[in-house]
Design a protein around this motif. Structure first.
Motif, PDB file in Angstrom:
ATOM      1  N   GLY A  43       0.821  -1.203   0.000  1.00  0.00           N
ATOM      2  CA  GLY A  43       0.000   0.000   0.000  1.00  0.00           C
ATOM      3  C   GLY A  43       0.848   1.242   0.000  1.00  0.00           C
ATOM      4  O   GLY A  43       0.373   2.324   0.301  1.00  0.00           O
ATOM      5  N   GLY A  44       2.121   1.077  -0.288  1.00  0.00           N
ATOM      6  CA  GLY A  44       2.977   2.241  -0.408  1.00  0.00           C
ATOM      7  C   GLY A  44       3.921   2.405   0.764  1.00  0.00           C
ATOM      8  O   GLY A  44       4.291   1.458   1.439  1.00  0.00           O
ATOM      9  N   THR A  45       4.261   3.633   1.013  1.00  0.00           N
ATOM     10  CA  THR A  45       5.233   3.974   2.041  1.00  0.00           C
ATOM     11  C   THR A  45       4.523   4.288   3.349  1.00  0.00           C
ATOM     12  O   THR A  45       3.338   3.972   3.522  1.00  0.00           O
ATOM     13  CB  THR A  45       6.112   5.160   1.571  1.00  0.00           C
ATOM     14  OG1 THR A  45       7.189   5.345   2.495  1.00  0.00           O
ATOM     15  CG2 THR A  45       5.323   6.443   1.402  1.00  0.00           C
ATOM     16  N   ASN A  46       5.214   4.912   4.273  1.00  0.00           N
ATOM     17  CA  ASN A  46       4.629   5.352   5.536  1.00  0.00           C
ATOM     18  C   ASN A  46       5.522   6.437   6.114  1.00  0.00           C
ATOM     19  O   ASN A  46       6.675   6.589   5.712  1.00  0.00           O
ATOM     20  CB  ASN A  46       4.453   4.168   6.493  1.00  0.00           C
ATOM     21  CG  ASN A  46       5.751   3.462   6.740  1.00  0.00           C
ATOM     22  OD1 ASN A  46       6.641   3.987   7.398  1.00  0.00           O
ATOM     23  ND2 ASN A  46       5.888   2.266   6.188  1.00  0.00           N
ATOM     24  N   PRO A  47       5.005   7.217   7.044  1.00  0.00           N
ATOM     25  CA  PRO A  47       5.798   8.312   7.599  1.00  0.00           C
ATOM     26  C   PRO A  47       7.115   7.860   8.227  1.00  0.00           C
ATOM     27  O   PRO A  47       8.139   8.535   8.098  1.00  0.00           O
ATOM     28  CB  PRO A  47       4.872   8.942   8.641  1.00  0.00           C
ATOM     29  CG  PRO A  47       3.501   8.642   8.133  1.00  0.00           C
ATOM     30  CD  PRO A  47       3.610   7.263   7.530  1.00  0.00           C
ATOM     31  N   GLU A  48       7.116   6.709   8.895  1.00  0.00           N
ATOM     32  CA  GLU A  48       8.333   6.248   9.554  1.00  0.00           C
ATOM     33  C   GLU A  48       9.414   5.887   8.536  1.00  0.00           C
ATOM     34  O   GLU A  48      10.601   6.155   8.751  1.00  0.00           O
ATOM     35  CB  GLU A  48       8.022   5.060  10.469  1.00  0.00           C
ATOM     36  CG  GLU A  48       7.191   5.431  11.676  1.00  0.00           C
ATOM     37  CD  GLU A  48       5.719   5.752  11.362  1.00  0.00           C
ATOM     38  OE1 GLU A  48       5.146   6.574  12.075  1.00  0.00           O
ATOM     39  OE2 GLU A  48       5.162   5.171  10.388  1.00  0.00           O
ATOM     40  N   GLU A  49       9.016   5.291   7.440  1.00  0.00           N
ATOM     41  CA  GLU A  49       9.966   4.964   6.377  1.00  0.00           C
ATOM     42  C   GLU A  49      10.557   6.233   5.772  1.00  0.00           C
ATOM     43  O   GLU A  49      11.759   6.306   5.503  1.00  0.00           O
ATOM     44  CB  GLU A  49       9.239   4.150   5.299  1.00  0.00           C
ATOM     45  CG  GLU A  49      10.096   3.605   4.200  1.00  0.00           C
ATOM     46  CD  GLU A  49       9.292   2.717   3.276  1.00  0.00           C
ATOM     47  OE1 GLU A  49       9.618   1.521   3.187  1.00  0.00           O
ATOM     48  OE2 GLU A  49       8.329   3.213   2.638  1.00  0.00           O
ATOM     49  N   LEU A  50       9.735   7.243   5.600  1.00  0.00           N
ATOM     50  CA  LEU A  50      10.221   8.515   5.065  1.00  0.00           C
ATOM     51  C   LEU A  50      11.163   9.199   6.051  1.00  0.00           C
ATOM     52  O   LEU A  50      12.186   9.787   5.654  1.00  0.00           O
ATOM     53  CB  LEU A  50       9.046   9.421   4.707  1.00  0.00           C
ATOM     54  CG  LEU A  50       8.161   8.911   3.563  1.00  0.00           C
ATOM     55  CD1 LEU A  50       6.877   9.728   3.471  1.00  0.00           C
ATOM     56  CD2 LEU A  50       8.906   8.921   2.246  1.00  0.00           C
ATOM     57  N   ILE A  51      10.866   9.123   7.356  1.00  0.00           N
ATOM     58  CA  ILE A  51      11.776   9.668   8.363  1.00  0.00           C
ATOM     59  C   ILE A  51      13.100   8.899   8.328  1.00  0.00           C
ATOM     60  O   ILE A  51      14.175   9.498   8.407  1.00  0.00           O
ATOM     61  CB  ILE A  51      11.133   9.625   9.767  1.00  0.00           C
ATOM     62  CG1 ILE A  51      10.044  10.697   9.861  1.00  0.00           C
ATOM     63  CG2 ILE A  51      12.179   9.809  10.867  1.00  0.00           C
ATOM     64  CD1 ILE A  51       9.202  10.620  11.114  1.00  0.00           C
ATOM     65  N   GLY A  52      13.029   7.590   8.186  1.00  0.00           N
ATOM     66  CA  GLY A  52      14.241   6.782   8.087  1.00  0.00           C
ATOM     67  C   GLY A  52      15.096   7.170   6.895  1.00  0.00           C
ATOM     68  O   GLY A  52      16.322   7.294   7.003  1.00  0.00           O
ATOM     69  N   ALA A  53      14.458   7.377   5.759  1.00  0.00           N
ATOM     70  CA  ALA A  53      15.202   7.787   4.564  1.00  0.00           C
ATOM     71  C   ALA A  53      15.849   9.147   4.772  1.00  0.00           C
ATOM     72  O   ALA A  53      17.015   9.362   4.420  1.00  0.00           O
ATOM     73  CB  ALA A  53      14.274   7.816   3.356  1.00  0.00           C
TER      74      ALA A  53
END
Length: 143
Positions: A43-53
């Motif tokens: 279902g795509g990404t998530n806020p935590e993954e974006l913070i990790g990146a």
């Protein structure tokens, strides 16, 4: 310094809804969902993954800059950030971020690399923004 932007839209309820996130630069646009955030579903990404990146990128740049400034330009610095979200006080909370970095830097020792990495962890803007979160670091090194 420029102001960076990103946007997100959510439609529907938490578990049955869907969202879309976009970076202001146009470099990324994609979906996010309850399953991609709180489960193992697609279902795509998530806020935590974006913070990790963001954290991995910021840390790698900060470390590379510190090394190069001291005349030790790295061949490569590769970082992975593992962001953990857990309930705390009844609320989903980012409780920790584990940074794993691998560096190839001619002319320094593994111990020196680890010292530079600790300084970068403390000084990168994303680390500084996340001061309420436990941030750990482990390093691997080759000269």
């Amino acid at each position: 310094m420029p102001v960076r932007k990103a946007s997100a839209e959510w439609r529907g309820g938490l578990q049955d809804g869907a969202g879309r996130v976009a970076l202001g630069s146009g470099a990324y646009e994609g979906d996010y969902s309850y399953k991609s955030r709180f489960g193992d579903g697609s279902g795509g990404t998530n806020p935590e993954e974006l913070i990790g990146a963001a954290h991995a990128a910021c840390f790698s740049m900060a470390l590379s800059n510190m090394l190069a400034t001291d005349n030790h330009p790295p061949t490569a610095v590769q970082t992975t950030a593992e962001v953990t979200i857990r309930p705390e006080d009844g609320q989903p909370t980012i409780t920790s971020i584990a940074l794993h970095t691998v560096g190839t830097v001619p002319g320094i020792t593994a111990e020196q690399f680890a010292e530079y990495a600790e300084k970068a962890k403390a000084g990168c803007p994303v680390s500084r923004a996340l001061t309420g979160t436990t941030i750990t670091l482990d390093t691997q090194f080759s000269s």
